[in-house]
Design an enzyme around this catalytic site. Structure first.
Site, PDB file in Angstrom:
ATOM      1  N   TYR A 108       0.862  -1.196   0.000  1.00 12.76           N
ATOM      2  CA  TYR A 108       0.000   0.000   0.000  1.00 12.76           C
ATOM      3  C   TYR A 108       0.891   1.235   0.000  1.00 12.76           C
ATOM      4  O   TYR A 108       1.908   1.292   0.688  1.00 12.76           O
ATOM      5  CB  TYR A 108      -0.899   0.011   1.236  1.00 12.76           C
ATOM      6  CG  TYR A 108      -1.677   1.295   1.416  1.00 12.76           C
ATOM      7  CD1 TYR A 108      -2.982   1.403   0.955  1.00 12.76           C
ATOM      8  CD2 TYR A 108      -1.090   2.403   2.035  1.00 12.76           C
ATOM      9  CE1 TYR A 108      -3.694   2.593   1.110  1.00 12.76           C
ATOM     10  CE2 TYR A 108      -1.798   3.594   2.175  1.00 12.76           C
ATOM     11  CZ  TYR A 108      -3.092   3.677   1.711  1.00 12.76           C
ATOM     12  OH  TYR A 108      -3.783   4.857   1.853  1.00 12.76           O
ATOM     13  N   GLU A 196      -4.174   7.428  -3.237  1.00 11.17           N
ATOM     14  CA  GLU A 196      -3.865   6.060  -2.833  1.00 11.17           C
ATOM     15  C   GLU A 196      -3.514   5.214  -4.049  1.00 11.17           C
ATOM     16  O   GLU A 196      -4.167   5.323  -5.093  1.00 11.17           O
ATOM     17  CB  GLU A 196      -5.075   5.402  -2.161  1.00 11.17           C
ATOM     18  CG  GLU A 196      -5.312   5.787  -0.731  1.00 11.17           C
ATOM     19  CD  GLU A 196      -6.427   4.960  -0.118  1.00 11.17           C
ATOM     20  OE1 GLU A 196      -6.364   4.670   1.078  1.00 11.17           O
ATOM     21  OE2 GLU A 196      -7.372   4.589  -0.843  1.00 11.17           O
TER      22      GLU A 196
END
Length: 388
Positions: A108, A196
């Site tokens: 991530y 993101e």
């Protein structure tokens, strides 16, 4: 303002970040053609502005172009109900068809705003493919955050610290540092609230590839970025929220049963808090603002009452710049055009309060008046239960 994945990936492509080869399609025939061009297997990803698409059946694999066509026919025109969208779901009008990437590892990477620390924050996680909040709760030791100031940007040593935390190899460290610095610079220059890449995958060749992307821009900055404002997809927005924005109203739909019409964001938040204190649930956040017109107040009340979940309404006005009589005339005008079959509690204080109350009382409409803030909220909660 949130944009679609395929739009976000166009920005990442401009930044030089590796992406799976893909095509955006809007018909089953186009999906078949895209799958053929990309050489199966491929992934079909419904383009809706909500997370949790995979769990909702919006991310499907196709082994042949024929499969891609059939799956696209199933998705296109449907409404995808995710944990974020809720019923009736969001319409699927476009699909991103991408070449399936063979993944060795998922991580991530993101940039956000830490209001508590008054700084921007770069966040990485050793495990990708799940929401960062869930990952932080399940495995807090797998998350690393580094704060930085927008005037200085994310420094090289900070980017390398994040890469070391992810336990990447030297070649991948260089690639990751390039990616996170590019993303952080883009975040600052384009006034984002959230960026993101999740998951950021390590493919078979050892390259970092952005499998999914989420970019959310600050609405207040859109006048500075007309090229971004033009990407807004109104078909993905709540109809009431879309209507409210056109009239300059700050309206956010929520899941409760008590509609709120308030002036001022602080008072609106306090109104929702006290409704919950007395056991109710607010159906919306609605701040009519300071320089509101009578017409806008009328439209605000119509939007409020158009919500089928609303069982009672609370009008809570502290007149300062906004006069109580102006609000009263706007509400009466709207109520006279509606079949008012839901209880409405009114609390007015401040500028021209006596005139405002007179207008409401002489309207002949079934308003209930409360002497203070607390009584108004209590009445609204009680009346909402009587209509169940």
């Amino acid at each position: 303002m949130l944009i679609h994945e395929y739009q976000a990936k166009e920005f990442l492509k401009q930044l030089g970040i590796n992406l799976p080869e893909g095509r955006i399609v809007s018909t089953p025939a186009e999906a078949r053609e895209a799958a053929s061009e990309l050489s199966c297997p491929v992934v079909l990803k419904a383009q809706v502005l909500a997370g949790g698409r995979g769990r909702a059946g919006g991310v499907l694999e196709a082994l042949t172009p024929e499969d891609a066509e059939k799956l696209a026919a199933k998705l296109l025109g449907s409404r995808l109900v995710t944990s974020q969208s809720g019923p009736p779901g969001l319409p699927v009008e476009k699909i991103l068809v991408e070449k399936l990437v063979k993944v060795r590892r998922e991580i991530y990477a993101g940039i956000g705003i830490d209001r508590k620390n008054e700084a921007l924050v770069a966040i990485v996680g050793r495990q990708g493919g799940m929401e960062i909040e869930r990952l932080a709760a399940a495995r807090p030791d797998s998350i690393r955050k580094i704060h930085f100031h927008p005037d200085e940007g994310l420094k090289l040593f900070q980017a390398r610290q994040l890469a070391y935390f992810l336990e990447l190899e030297e070649a991948q460290i260089k690639e990751f540092v390039f990616l996170i610095k590019k993303l952080s610079r883009f975040f600052i220059e384009r006034d984002l609230k959230l960026a993101e890449i999740n998951p950021l995958s390590l493919d078979e060749e050892g390259k970092l590839v952005a499998l999914d992307a989420r970019l959310e821009f600050d609405d207040s900055s859109l006048p500075r970025h007309p090229e971004i404002a033009s990407l807004r997809d109104e078909s993905q927005e709540n109809e009431l929220e879309r209507d409210a924005r056109k009239h300059g109203l700050n309206y956010i739909k929520m899941d409760g049963e008590i509609g709120c019409l308030v002036n001022g964001a602080g008072l609106a938040m306090a109104t929702m808090d006290i409704i919950k204190y007395f056991g109710g649930q607010p159906a919306n956040f609605l701040d009519i603002g300071g320089g509101v017109t009578e017409e806008a107040v009328s439209r605000a009340f119509e939007i409020l009452m158009a919500d089928s979940q609303v069982k009672s309404a609370l009008i809570n006005i502290f007149g300062g710049i906004v006069r109580c009589d102006l609000v009263a005339r706007g509400v009466v005008k709207a109520a006279q055009n509606l079949s008012l079959n839901k209880p409405v509690v009114v609390r007015l204080e401040g500028t021209n309060v006596a005139e405002g109350r007179r207008i409401l009382e002489e309207s002949g409409l079934p308003f209930s008046f409360a002497p203070d803030f607390e009584q108004a909220a209590r009445m609204a909660v009680i009346l909402s239960r009587k209509t169940e």
